[in-house]
Motif scaffolding. Structure first.
Motif, PDB file in Angstrom:
ATOM      1  N   UNK A 227       0.803  -1.223   0.000  1.00  0.00           N
ATOM      2  CA  UNK A 227       0.000   0.000   0.000  1.00  0.00           C
ATOM      3  C   UNK A 227       0.837   1.276   0.000  1.00  0.00           C
ATOM      4  N   UNK A 228       2.083   1.207   0.472  1.00  0.00           N
ATOM      5  CA  UNK A 228       2.936   2.399   0.518  1.00  0.00           C
ATOM      6  C   UNK A 228       3.583   2.714  -0.825  1.00  0.00           C
ATOM      7  N   UNK A 229       3.609   1.744  -1.723  1.00  0.00           N
ATOM      8  CA  UNK A 229       4.279   1.908  -3.019  1.00  0.00           C
ATOM      9  C   UNK A 229       3.307   2.508  -4.022  1.00  0.00           C
ATOM     10  N   UNK A 230       3.695   3.619  -4.618  1.00  0.00           N
ATOM     11  CA  UNK A 230       2.840   4.237  -5.635  1.00  0.00           C
ATOM     12  C   UNK A 230       3.300   3.893  -7.048  1.00  0.00           C
ATOM     13  N   UNK A 231       4.609   3.893  -7.267  1.00  0.00           N
ATOM     14  CA  UNK A 231       5.168   3.594  -8.590  1.00  0.00           C
ATOM     15  C   UNK A 231       6.154   2.439  -8.469  1.00  0.00           C
ATOM     16  N   UNK A 232       5.951   1.400  -9.248  1.00  0.00           N
ATOM     17  CA  UNK A 232       6.911   0.291  -9.309  1.00  0.00           C
ATOM     18  C   UNK A 232       7.343   0.113 -10.755  1.00  0.00           C
ATOM     19  N   UNK A 233       8.646  -0.102 -10.934  1.00  0.00           N
ATOM     20  CA  UNK A 233       9.238  -0.194 -12.271  1.00  0.00           C
ATOM     21  C   UNK A 233      10.046  -1.478 -12.370  1.00  0.00           C
ATOM     22  N   UNK A 234       9.708  -2.310 -13.325  1.00  0.00           N
ATOM     23  CA  UNK A 234      10.371  -3.587 -13.570  1.00  0.00           C
ATOM     24  C   UNK A 234      11.364  -3.402 -14.720  1.00  0.00           C
ATOM     25  N   UNK A 235      12.663  -3.545 -14.415  1.00  0.00           N
ATOM     26  CA  UNK A 235      13.708  -3.518 -15.448  1.00  0.00           C
ATOM     27  C   UNK A 235      14.316  -4.897 -15.642  1.00  0.00           C
ATOM     28  N   UNK A 236      13.647  -5.911 -15.184  1.00  0.00           N
ATOM     29  CA  UNK A 236      14.042  -7.308 -15.175  1.00  0.00           C
ATOM     30  C   UNK A 236      15.187  -7.572 -14.205  1.00  0.00           C
ATOM     31  N   UNK A 237      16.310  -6.915 -14.377  1.00  0.00           N
ATOM     32  CA  UNK A 237      17.467  -7.146 -13.502  1.00  0.00           C
ATOM     33  C   UNK A 237      17.228  -6.583 -12.115  1.00  0.00           C
ATOM     34  N   UNK A 238      16.485  -5.506 -12.044  1.00  0.00           N
ATOM     35  CA  UNK A 238      16.148  -4.876 -10.771  1.00  0.00           C
ATOM     36  C   UNK A 238      14.711  -4.384 -10.803  1.00  0.00           C
ATOM     37  N   UNK A 239      14.146  -4.205  -9.603  1.00  0.00           N
ATOM     38  CA  UNK A 239      12.847  -3.566  -9.464  1.00  0.00           C
ATOM     39  C   UNK A 239      13.016  -2.274  -8.688  1.00  0.00           C
ATOM     40  N   UNK A 240      12.359  -1.219  -9.134  1.00  0.00           N
ATOM     41  CA  UNK A 240      12.490   0.107  -8.521  1.00  0.00           C
ATOM     42  C   UNK A 240      11.126   0.551  -8.021  1.00  0.00           C
ATOM     43  N   UNK A 241      11.081   1.097  -6.799  1.00  0.00           N
ATOM     44  CA  UNK A 241       9.809   1.606  -6.283  1.00  0.00           C
ATOM     45  C   UNK A 241       9.977   3.019  -5.739  1.00  0.00           C
ATOM     46  N   UNK A 242       8.899   3.790  -5.876  1.00  0.00           N
ATOM     47  CA  UNK A 242       8.796   5.133  -5.314  1.00  0.00           C
ATOM     48  C   UNK A 242       7.542   5.201  -4.449  1.00  0.00           C
ATOM     49  N   UNK A 243       7.489   6.197  -3.564  1.00  0.00           N
ATOM     50  CA  UNK A 243       6.428   6.263  -2.559  1.00  0.00           C
ATOM     51  C   UNK A 243       5.644   7.576  -2.623  1.00  0.00           C
ATOM     52  N   UNK A 244       5.544   8.154  -3.786  1.00  0.00           N
ATOM     53  CA  UNK A 244       4.928   9.465  -3.973  1.00  0.00           C
ATOM     54  C   UNK A 244       3.411   9.373  -3.711  1.00  0.00           C
ATOM     55  N   UNK A 245       2.971   9.950  -2.606  1.00  0.00           N
ATOM     56  CA  UNK A 245       1.586   9.780  -2.157  1.00  0.00           C
ATOM     57  C   UNK A 245       0.564  10.357  -3.133  1.00  0.00           C
ATOM     58  N   UNK A 246       0.926  11.411  -3.853  1.00  0.00           N
ATOM     59  CA  UNK A 246      -0.017  12.031  -4.793  1.00  0.00           C
ATOM     60  C   UNK A 246      -0.007  11.336  -6.150  1.00  0.00           C
ATOM     61  N   UNK A 247       0.873  10.370  -6.321  1.00  0.00           N
ATOM     62  CA  UNK A 247       0.994   9.656  -7.588  1.00  0.00           C
ATOM     63  C   UNK A 247       0.003   8.488  -7.628  1.00  0.00           C
ATOM     64  N   UNK A 248      -0.758   8.329  -8.698  1.00  0.00           N
ATOM     65  CA  UNK A 248      -1.629   7.152  -8.805  1.00  0.00           C
ATOM     66  C   UNK A 248      -0.793   5.870  -8.780  1.00  0.00           C
ATOM     67  N   UNK A 249      -1.302   4.845  -8.147  1.00  0.00           N
ATOM     68  CA  UNK A 249      -0.568   3.589  -8.063  1.00  0.00           C
ATOM     69  C   UNK A 249      -0.501   2.953  -9.450  1.00  0.00           C
ATOM     70  N   UNK A 250       0.725   2.750  -9.946  1.00  0.00           N
ATOM     71  CA  UNK A 250       0.917   2.173 -11.276  1.00  0.00           C
ATOM     72  C   UNK A 250       2.172   1.301 -11.298  1.00  0.00           C
ATOM     73  N   UNK A 251       2.125   0.290 -12.141  1.00  0.00           N
ATOM     74  CA  UNK A 251       3.278  -0.590 -12.335  1.00  0.00           C
ATOM     75  C   UNK A 251       3.721  -0.491 -13.788  1.00  0.00           C
ATOM     76  N   UNK A 252       5.034  -0.376 -13.995  1.00  0.00           N
ATOM     77  CA  UNK A 252       5.585  -0.199 -15.339  1.00  0.00           C
ATOM     78  C   UNK A 252       6.660  -1.255 -15.608  1.00  0.00           C
ATOM     79  N   UNK A 253       6.649  -1.784 -16.793  1.00  0.00           N
ATOM     80  CA  UNK A 253       7.732  -2.649 -17.273  1.00  0.00           C
ATOM     81  C   UNK A 253       8.415  -1.891 -18.397  1.00  0.00           C
ATOM     82  N   UNK A 254       9.656  -1.468 -18.146  1.00  0.00           N
ATOM     83  CA  UNK A 254      10.331  -0.558 -19.061  1.00  0.00           C
ATOM     84  C   UNK A 254      11.556  -1.194 -19.716  1.00  0.00           C
ATOM     85  N   UNK A 255      11.799  -0.793 -20.944  1.00  0.00           N
ATOM     86  CA  UNK A 255      12.991  -1.235 -21.655  1.00  0.00           C
ATOM     87  C   UNK A 255      14.241  -0.624 -21.014  1.00  0.00           C
ATOM     88  N   UNK A 256      15.278  -1.447 -20.937  1.00  0.00           N
ATOM     89  CA  UNK A 256      16.515  -0.962 -20.332  1.00  0.00           C
ATOM     90  C   UNK A 256      17.693  -1.352 -21.230  1.00  0.00           C
TER      91      UNK A 256
END
Length: 256
Positions: A227-256
């Motif tokens: 519930x604390x994670x607003x943005x999660x980013x999957x780069x396969x090798x690593x996963x990145x999360x941010x906690x920006x409360x005003x940001x809609x909760x979204x998950x992204x799989x991005x090219x790296x």
């Protein structure tokens, strides 16, 4: 893992599919930033030295251990080949810290210290604590930090189950944490929840090897759904999360 990587490649998106201004900026100005910083040179020179270092290290491993070499005695050369993060990943961490001007940094898993060095060199105002279970490995990492004239850092040696809670009690807040200490579900989630208590709205947590095992895949799923994670980013090798409360909760799989 090969099947997971194929799935990742099929799903990964670029900037043309991003409708979040925050993630678009992250992708274009940080992830795909091709600038070469002078700090890279001295660290990569040290990498070459470590890749030919024949010294023997007696390994103490409190984590899941190496998949390919479980010997308690390993050469520095072997550790460097199997354990060091690729330059592209370590340099991404450098750019993240530099772009967002993070200052309070935790590195959970020092190893030989190259990735730690990238974290510490990102700006001159960083306070960095790096945790390592193996005393002999930490000794070599300390040698490397001395060579790189890395300042405002501390290597915390010992079982992270004991050392992390102790150090967090003396920490006001965390800007950036890299989780690379124990590739199992329960410790990963426990360390995440401990560090989460010190996170703020602009913090960034990065989790290594999110497809390394079924436990790590489950840990990553639990983290991105937290519930604390607003943005999660999957780069396969690593996963990145941010906690920006005003940001809609979204998950992204991005090219790296």
């Amino acid at each position: 893992m090969i099947l997971d990587y194929i799935k990742y490649l099929l799903k990964a998106k670029d900037e043309h599919s991003l409708h979040s201004p925050f993630v678009f900026e992250f992708y274009t100005k940080v992830l795909k930033n091709k600038s070469y910083y002078t700090e890279y040179d001295v660290i990569e020179t040290l990498r070459k030295q470590l890749l030919s270092d024949k010294r023997i290290v007696n390994i103490t491993d409190f984590g899941a251990g190496a998949k390919t070499n479980k010997s308690i005695q390993r050469t520095v050369e072997d550790i460097a080949k199997k354990s060091l993060k690729k330059p592209s990943l370590a340099q991404l961490f450098f750019r993240i810290i530099k772009f967002y001007q993070y200052k309070s940094i935790l590195d959970l898993g020092t190893s030989l210290g190259l990735t730690t060095a990238y974290l510490g060199k990102a700006n001159n105002e960083i306070t960095l604590k790096s945790f390592e279970g193996c005393a002999e490995t930490a000794k070599i990492a300390q040698e490397n930090f001395n060579k790189l004239a890395l300042k405002n850092f501390e290597i915390v040696v010992g079982n992270i189950d004991e050392t992390l809670p102790e150090k967090l009690q003396k920490t006001e807040e965390l800007d950036f944490v890299f989780f690379d200490a124990n590739h199992r579900y329960e410790p990963t989630i426990r360390y995440f929840e401990l560090c989460l208590e010190k996170a703020h709205d602009e913090s960034c947590f990065i989790f290594d090897d999110i497809y390394w095992s079924e436990e790590m895949k489950q840990a990553w799923l639990t983290i991105q759904n937290h519930e604390s994670v607003s943005v999660s980013i999957d780069l396969f090798w690593v996963g990145i999360v941010f906690f920006r409360k005003k940001q809609p909760k979204q998950h992204f799989i991005l090219k790296f």
